[in-house]
Design an enzyme around this catalytic site. Structure first.
Site, PDB file in Angstrom:
ATOM      1  N   ASN A   1     -38.220  -4.754 -30.526  1.00 21.18           N
ATOM      2  CA  ASN A   1     -37.837  -6.038 -31.137  1.00 21.18           C
ATOM      3  C   ASN A   1     -36.891  -6.896 -30.325  1.00 21.18           C
ATOM      4  O   ASN A   1     -36.900  -8.117 -30.414  1.00 21.18           O
ATOM      5  CB  ASN A   1     -37.265  -5.780 -32.528  1.00 21.18           C
ATOM      6  CG  ASN A   1     -35.959  -5.010 -32.477  1.00 21.18           C
ATOM      7  OD1 ASN A   1     -35.785  -4.122 -31.657  1.00 21.18           O
ATOM      8  ND2 ASN A   1     -35.028  -5.365 -33.350  1.00 21.18           N
TER       9      ASN A   1
ATOM     10  N   GLU B   1     -29.028   4.647 -32.077  1.00 21.37           N
ATOM     11  CA  GLU B   1     -28.926   3.355 -32.785  1.00 21.37           C
ATOM     12  C   GLU B   1     -30.214   3.225 -33.579  1.00 21.37           C
ATOM     13  O   GLU B   1     -31.274   2.947 -33.025  1.00 21.37           O
ATOM     14  CB  GLU B   1     -28.782   2.219 -31.778  1.00 21.37           C
ATOM     15  CG  GLU B   1     -27.514   2.269 -30.950  1.00 21.37           C
ATOM     16  CD  GLU B   1     -26.290   1.757 -31.699  1.00 21.37           C
ATOM     17  OE1 GLU B   1     -25.185   1.843 -31.149  1.00 21.37           O
ATOM     18  OE2 GLU B   1     -26.455   1.259 -32.836  1.00 21.37           O
TER      19      GLU B   1
ATOM     20  N   CYS C   1     -32.648  -4.822 -36.792  1.00 21.36           N
ATOM     21  CA  CYS C   1     -32.064  -3.679 -37.506  1.00 21.36           C
ATOM     22  C   CYS C   1     -30.988  -4.121 -38.493  1.00 21.36           C
ATOM     23  O   CYS C   1     -30.703  -3.432 -39.461  1.00 21.36           O
ATOM     24  CB  CYS C   1     -31.461  -2.695 -36.510  1.00 21.36           C
ATOM     25  SG  CYS C   1     -30.261  -3.484 -35.437  1.00 21.36           S
TER      26      CYS C   1
HETATM   27  N1  LIG Z   1     -29.527   0.223 -34.588  1.00 19.92           N
HETATM   28  C1  LIG Z   1     -29.956  -0.593 -33.642  1.00 19.92           C
HETATM   29  O1  LIG Z   1     -29.196  -1.088 -32.785  1.00 19.92           O
HETATM   30  C2  LIG Z   1     -31.416  -0.946 -33.588  1.00 19.92           C
HETATM   31  C3  LIG Z   1     -31.818  -2.016 -32.783  1.00 19.92           C
HETATM   32  C4  LIG Z   1     -33.181  -2.344 -32.748  1.00 19.92           C
HETATM   33  C5  LIG Z   1     -34.103  -1.617 -33.479  1.00 19.92           C
HETATM   34  N2  LIG Z   1     -33.664  -0.582 -34.231  1.00 19.92           N
HETATM   35  C6  LIG Z   1     -34.617   0.179 -35.033  1.00 19.92           C
HETATM   36  O2  LIG Z   1     -35.816   0.401 -34.295  1.00 19.92           O
HETATM   37  C7  LIG Z   1     -36.928   0.423 -35.189  1.00 19.92           C
HETATM   38  C8  LIG Z   1     -37.988  -0.543 -34.730  1.00 19.92           C
HETATM   39  O3  LIG Z   1     -38.276  -0.346 -33.360  1.00 19.92           O
HETATM   40  P1  LIG Z   1     -39.572   0.501 -32.911  1.00 19.92           P
HETATM   41  O4  LIG Z   1     -40.680   0.298 -33.882  1.00 19.92           O
HETATM   42  O5  LIG Z   1     -39.797   0.202 -31.482  1.00 19.92           O
HETATM   43  O6  LIG Z   1     -39.018   1.997 -33.075  1.00 19.92           O
HETATM   44  P2  LIG Z   1     -39.753   3.363 -32.633  1.00 19.92           P
HETATM   45  O7  LIG Z   1     -38.851   4.454 -33.027  1.00 19.92           O
HETATM   46  O8  LIG Z   1     -41.157   3.350 -33.107  1.00 19.92           O
HETATM   47  O9  LIG Z   1     -39.822   3.278 -31.034  1.00 19.92           O
HETATM   48  C9  LIG Z   1     -38.637   3.160 -30.313  1.00 19.92           C
HETATM   49  C10 LIG Z   1     -38.876   3.721 -28.902  1.00 19.92           C
HETATM   50  O10 LIG Z   1     -39.128   5.114 -29.003  1.00 19.92           O
HETATM   51  C11 LIG Z   1     -40.339   5.435 -28.333  1.00 19.92           C
HETATM   52  N3  LIG Z   1     -40.895   6.606 -29.010  1.00 19.92           N
HETATM   53  C12 LIG Z   1     -41.805   6.653 -30.013  1.00 19.92           C
HETATM   54  N4  LIG Z   1     -42.046   7.933 -30.366  1.00 19.92           N
HETATM   55  C13 LIG Z   1     -41.255   8.720 -29.567  1.00 19.92           C
HETATM   56  C14 LIG Z   1     -41.045  10.114 -29.420  1.00 19.92           C
HETATM   57  N5  LIG Z   1     -41.696  10.999 -30.182  1.00 19.92           N
HETATM   58  N6  LIG Z   1     -40.156  10.544 -28.492  1.00 19.92           N
HETATM   59  C15 LIG Z   1     -39.485   9.663 -27.701  1.00 19.92           C
HETATM   60  N7  LIG Z   1     -39.650   8.321 -27.788  1.00 19.92           N
HETATM   61  C16 LIG Z   1     -40.531   7.860 -28.707  1.00 19.92           C
HETATM   62  C17 LIG Z   1     -41.161   4.182 -28.445  1.00 19.92           C
HETATM   63  O11 LIG Z   1     -42.154   4.143 -27.451  1.00 19.92           O
HETATM   64  C18 LIG Z   1     -40.102   3.115 -28.218  1.00 19.92           C
HETATM   65  O12 LIG Z   1     -39.859   2.976 -26.836  1.00 19.92           O
HETATM   66  C19 LIG Z   1     -36.373   0.044 -36.553  1.00 19.92           C
HETATM   67  O13 LIG Z   1     -36.122   1.194 -37.321  1.00 19.92           O
HETATM   68  C20 LIG Z   1     -35.070  -0.629 -36.222  1.00 19.92           C
HETATM   69  O14 LIG Z   1     -34.123  -0.575 -37.266  1.00 19.92           O
HETATM   70  C21 LIG Z   1     -32.350  -0.233 -34.327  1.00 19.92           C
HETATM   71  O1  LIG Z   2     -32.324  -5.074 -34.029  1.00 22.90           O
HETATM   72  C1  LIG Z   2     -31.147  -4.816 -33.929  1.00 22.90           C
HETATM   73  C2  LIG Z   2     -30.319  -5.450 -32.857  1.00 22.90           C
HETATM   74  O2  LIG Z   2     -29.328  -4.548 -32.416  1.00 22.90           O
HETATM   75  C3  LIG Z   2     -29.674  -6.715 -33.349  1.00 22.90           C
HETATM   76  S1  LIG Z   2     -29.102  -7.683 -32.026  1.00 22.90           S
HETATM   77  O3  LIG Z   2     -30.275  -8.343 -31.447  1.00 22.90           O
HETATM   78  O4  LIG Z   2     -28.474  -6.762 -31.049  1.00 22.90           O
HETATM   79  O5  LIG Z   2     -28.112  -8.635 -32.570  1.00 22.90           O
END
Ligand SMILES: NC(=O)c1ccc[n+]([C@@H]2O[C@H](COP(=O)([O-])OP(=O)(O)OC[C@H]3O[C@@H](n4cnc5c(N)ncnc54)[C@H](O)[C@@H]3O)[C@@H](O)[C@H]2O)c1
Ligand SMILES: O=C[C@H](O)CS(=O)(=O)O
Length: 477
Positions: free
Chosen positions: A156, A252, A286
């Site tokens: 994202n 995260e 997130c």
């Molecule tokens: N807390 C934060 O700062 C933050 C920021 C952005 C997104 N997010 C979270 O990320 C999620 C959305 O992003 P997404 O759909 O890309 O998440 P995801 O967990 O599907 O994928 C994240 C990364 O992990 C990799 N991945 C997938 N399966 C894996 C495995 N088994 N082992 C190792 N790596 C693997 C993916 O290829 C990708 O690079 C949401 O839950 C969102 O809340 C959190």
């Molecule tokens: O999706 C979650 C991100 O950490 C928010 S931000 O883009 O870093 O503000």
């Protein structure tokens, strides 16, 4: 020579070289859903080569000032190429151009903050002589880089969240093996190129594109990897933590961000702020506002203002400057959100505005009459949907916010100082934002959650603490 934008095939970035693979992955334009490029699909041997190269590079340290110079140069190049990077985000993520320009701007800031913090990696003096019998000893600590860090990032915010990992990692003397999202790898490859141009030596940064689960497992199996820093879903984060052994893990993860709107606040202003941070990046953030708890006496007024603000949102082509909300990352993601909304309506929720889907576009949606037992409330929807629920007492509002498996950030709108500070104390999250939404983040602040939202803090100063080990040195004079 082709420019990055003219390229249609992209290899792995290993030891500052491009490495093509036989198997490839299609990358789609997220609005047209048409292929825009193919990227290499790393195999086990590629992962092993990348980790070896990163380990070799770690053995030849740069000075803190050399690391500072490289990151500053890379930040300057990001600023120079802001439009190119932003246009790539528009295609790769479906993120509207104005928001994409903002992400590139913040990414340069993140690298600059990391560069500065890299000059302040230090331990502390320890008054060891205060212990009886230790009068003749002196002690201090130093911070040492952990070594090879595997960084895995989500789709994202594929530029700034990569900078939040490689910036502090490189600034503190580590090497990084980066695995960007399968859906949005191009911008990470473009960033690697400008770090190379900025003088980053071979092997300090490796970029492996391909399938997350495959590459993730090969990295977890490789004992030359000293730390994992992961941003993504809670389920994958838990998997990584369970398989990393005794190695450091920074997580995260997900969230279902809550906001309290009390009766003593400017309800119209709160509604506008909620609309802004419920639907940016098509709600795929997130800290996107997902649950809003509004004091019963102003609930209907708030909903009317929120409806009006939502109806004014321009939905469509992310390449147009007039667009506020573009597509989600995939048609499947939009379908999932549509299913969750339909389930909530079946259980009694009311759609005040939105609810429609067209391919990968899901229209900004406001739900009322939502209860905590509905999935749109208790789970992370990660889409352009916001749920509004009324409360009566302040204790009840805090209890509703805390009734969640997640705990990243929360917001509260009130002019009642006692309530604001009580909420700040009692809400179980990593960050409480008073008089704004949980969607607030600037890149030098400590950022990270509790419960199923993860462990550890990002923001370069705090990430560097996670990416270094503090060593004690005692001198017996
Ligand atoms: N807390 C934060 O700062 C933050 C920021 C952005 C997104 N997010 C979270 O990320 C999620 C959305 O992003 P997404 O759909 O890309 O998440 P995801 O967990 O599907 O994928 C994240 C990364 O992990 C990799 N991945 C997938 N399966 C894996 C495995 N088994 N082992 C190792 N790596 C693997 C993916 O290829 C990708 O690079 C949401 O839950 C969102 O809340 C959190
Ligand atoms: O999706 C979650 C991100 O950490 C928010 S931000 O883009 O870093 O503000």
């Amino acid at each position: 020579m082709q420019t990055f934008e003219q390229q249609k095939e992209f290899g792995l970035f290993i030891n500052n070289q491009t490495k093509m693979t036989e198997q490839k992955i299609n990358i789609l334009d997220k609005y047209s859903l048409q292929p825009i490029a193919q990227v290499a699909r790393a195999g086990k041997e590629d992962v092993e080569e990348a980790v070896r190269g990163a380990q070799e590079a770690f053995k030849t340290p740069l000075s803190p000032y050399e690391r500072y110079q490289i990151l500053q140069k890379a930040a300057a190049k990001l600023r120079e190429q802001q439009e190119g990077f932003a246009n790539l985000l528009v295609k790769e993520v479906g993120k509207p151009i104005n928001e994409s320009m903002g992400e590139v701007f913040r990414s340069a800031l993140t690298l600059e903050i990391a560069a500065e913090e890299g000059k302040r990696v230090a331990g502390e003096g320890v008054p060891i002589e205060a212990a009886p019998g230790s009068e003749n000893r002196r002690a201090y600590t130093v911070r040492k880089p952990v070594g090879v860090i595997a960084a895995i990032t989500p789709f994202n915010v594929p530029l700034n969240l990569v900078c939040h990992k490689i910036g502090p990692a490189l600034a503190s003397g580590n090497s990084v093996v980066l695995k960007p999202s399968d859906a949005t790898p191009l911008v990470a490859l473009k960033l690697a190129e400008i770090l190379k141009e900025a003088g980053l030596p071979t092997g300090k940064l490796q970029v492996l594109t391909g399938h997350g689960a495959e590459i993730g497992n090969w990295l977890l199996e490789n004992n030359k990897v000293n730390m994992f820093t992961f941003t993504g879903s809670t389920s994958v984060g838990k998997y990584i933590k369970e398989h990393a052994g005794l190695r450091k893990v920074a997580l995260e993860l997900g969230n279902n961000s809550a906001t309290i709107v009390h009766h003593d606040t400017d309800v119209q202003a709160a509604a506008k702020a909620v609309a802004l941070k419920s639907f940016n990046n098509a709600g795929q953030v997130c800290i996107s506002v997902q649950r809003v708890f509004v004091h019963r006496s102003v609930h209907d007024e708030f909903v009317q203002h929120l409806k009006k603000a939502t109806e004014s949102i321009q939905v469509g082509d992310p390449g147009k400057e007039t667009t506020d909300v573009g597509p989600m990352i995939s048609e499947d993601a939009a379908q999932r959100v549509e299913d969750w909304v339909a389930e909530a309506v079946h259980e009694g929720a009311k759609i005040q505005v939105g609810g429609q889907r067209k391919e990968a576009v899901f229209y900004p949606t406001v739900l009322t009459n939502v209860t905590e037992t509905m999935r749109v409330s208790y789970d992370e929807i990660f889409g352009p949907v916001v749920c509004v629920e009324a409360y009566t007492g302040t204790e009840e509002s805090i209890q509703k916010v805390n009734n969640s498996d997640y705990g990243l950030q929360a917001g509260i709108f009130t002019n009642d100082l006692n309530f604001a500070l009580q909420a700040a104390e009692e809400i179980e999250v990593g960050g409480v934002i008073i008089n704004d939404t949980p969607g607030y983040r600037v890149d030098h602040m400590p950022y990270g959650g509790v419960k199923n939202s993860g462990t550890g803090k990002e923001g370069p100063k705090y990430a560097i603490e996670e990416m270094t080990e503090e060593k004690l040195i005692v001198w017996n004079r």
